[in-house]
Scaffold this motif. Structure first.
Motif, PDB file in Angstrom:
ATOM      1  N   LEU A  17      37.672  44.064  43.273  1.00 36.10           N
ATOM      2  CA  LEU A  17      37.576  43.110  42.330  1.00 36.10           C
ATOM      3  C   LEU A  17      39.110  42.588  41.754  1.00 36.10           C
ATOM      4  O   LEU A  17      39.921  43.217  41.765  1.00 36.10           O
ATOM      5  N   THR A  18      38.765  41.100  41.259  1.00 37.10           N
ATOM      6  CA  THR A  18      39.989  40.756  40.574  1.00 37.10           C
ATOM      7  C   THR A  18      40.311  41.341  39.442  1.00 37.10           C
ATOM      8  O   THR A  18      39.385  41.867  38.598  1.00 37.10           O
ATOM      9  N   PRO A  19      41.584  40.879  38.803  1.00 42.83           N
ATOM     10  CA  PRO A  19      41.704  41.292  37.476  1.00 42.83           C
ATOM     11  C   PRO A  19      40.634  40.873  36.479  1.00 42.83           C
ATOM     12  O   PRO A  19      40.319  41.658  35.615  1.00 42.83           O
ATOM     13  N   ASP A  20      40.430  39.789  36.411  1.00 43.38           N
ATOM     14  CA  ASP A  20      39.298  39.252  35.419  1.00 43.38           C
ATOM     15  C   ASP A  20      38.191  39.670  35.713  1.00 43.38           C
ATOM     16  O   ASP A  20      37.526  40.201  34.804  1.00 43.38           O
ATOM     17  N   GLN A  21      37.533  40.240  36.934  1.00 40.03           N
ATOM     18  CA  GLN A  21      36.364  40.848  37.251  1.00 40.03           C
ATOM     19  C   GLN A  21      36.302  42.345  36.723  1.00 40.03           C
ATOM     20  O   GLN A  21      35.497  42.604  36.072  1.00 40.03           O
TER      21      GLN A  21
ATOM     22  N   ALA B  55      35.153  51.329  43.914  1.00 41.97           N
ATOM     23  CA  ALA B  55      34.343  50.329  43.409  1.00 41.97           C
ATOM     24  C   ALA B  55      35.348  49.106  42.636  1.00 41.97           C
ATOM     25  O   ALA B  55      34.688  48.031  43.128  1.00 41.97           O
ATOM     26  N   LEU B  56      36.385  49.373  42.065  1.00 44.21           N
ATOM     27  CA  LEU B  56      37.030  48.438  41.532  1.00 44.21           C
ATOM     28  C   LEU B  56      38.031  47.679  42.209  1.00 44.21           C
ATOM     29  O   LEU B  56      38.473  46.640  42.090  1.00 44.21           O
ATOM     30  N   ASP B  57      38.463  48.261  43.132  1.00 45.53           N
ATOM     31  CA  ASP B  57      39.695  47.770  44.129  1.00 45.53           C
ATOM     32  C   ASP B  57      39.193  46.132  44.669  1.00 45.53           C
ATOM     33  O   ASP B  57      40.153  45.491  44.470  1.00 45.53           O
TER      34      ASP B  57
END
Length: 140
Positions: free
Chosen positions: A110-114, A106-108
Motif C-alpha cells: 500500500l501507498t502511505p495514503d492507503q 499486508a501493508l507493504d
C-alpha cells in the motif's frame, strides 16, 4: 473481522509462557515493547491509550511474573525504563512476531495514503463499536 480475531486467538501460547496468567491487555503491552523497544511507563500508556496508572499496573503484573525488567534511566534517575526480560524475549518474539510479519506483508504494497486510510478505517470501526456498547448501557 471475526475471522481475523478468531485466528489470532488460536495462536498457541508458547510452552515457556503457558504457566503465566497472561490476558489480552498484557499482549498489547508486550507487542509495544517487542517492536518499539525499551520505553517508559508513560510512553507505554500513551501508545496503549490508557492512563499511566493502568500501564504501571500492567508493568507491575508482568514484572512480578518475571516477564519484564525495569531499570533506572541513566539520563534521568527518576524515570524507569521497561523492557522484555532477556530470558523471556525469544518465546515472546516467537509468539508475537508472526502477527507483525503478517501486518507488514499486508501493508507493504500500500501507498502511505492507503495505509493511513486503512488505519483510519480501523480506528473508526473501533470507535463505532465503543459507541454501540455505550448506547446499550450496562449489561444485565
Amino acid at each position: 473481522m471475526p475471522r481475523m480475531v478468531g485466528r489470532a486467538k488460536k495462536i498457541p501460547v508458547p510452552e515457556a509462557l503457558r504457566s503465566f496468567p497472561l490476558a489480552p491487555r498484557h499482549l498489547s503491552l508486550l507487542s509495544c515493547l517487542l517492536f518499539d523497544g525499551p520505553t517508559t511507563v508513560n510512553e507505554l500508556a500513551a501508545r496503549l491509550q490508557v492512563a499511566p496508572t493502568t500501564a504501571s499496573l500492567l508493568v507491575g503484573d508482568l514484572h512480578g511474573m518475571g516477564i519484564l525488567d525495569r531499570r533506572e534511566d541513566e539520563t534521568d534517575r527518576r524515570r524507569r525504563i521497561v523492557t522484555v526480560a532477556a530470558d523471556q524475549e525469544p518465546a515472546i518474539r516467537a509468539w508475537l512476531a508472526p502477527g507483525a510479519a503478517a501486518w507488514r506483508k499486508a501493508l507493504d504494497p500500500l501507498t502511505p495514503d492507503q495505509r493511513r486510510m486503512f488505519v483510519d478505517t480501523l480506528l473508526a470501526y473501533e470507535a463505532a463499536v465503543g459507541e454501540a456498547r455505550q448506547d446499550q448501557g450496562p449489561a444485565s
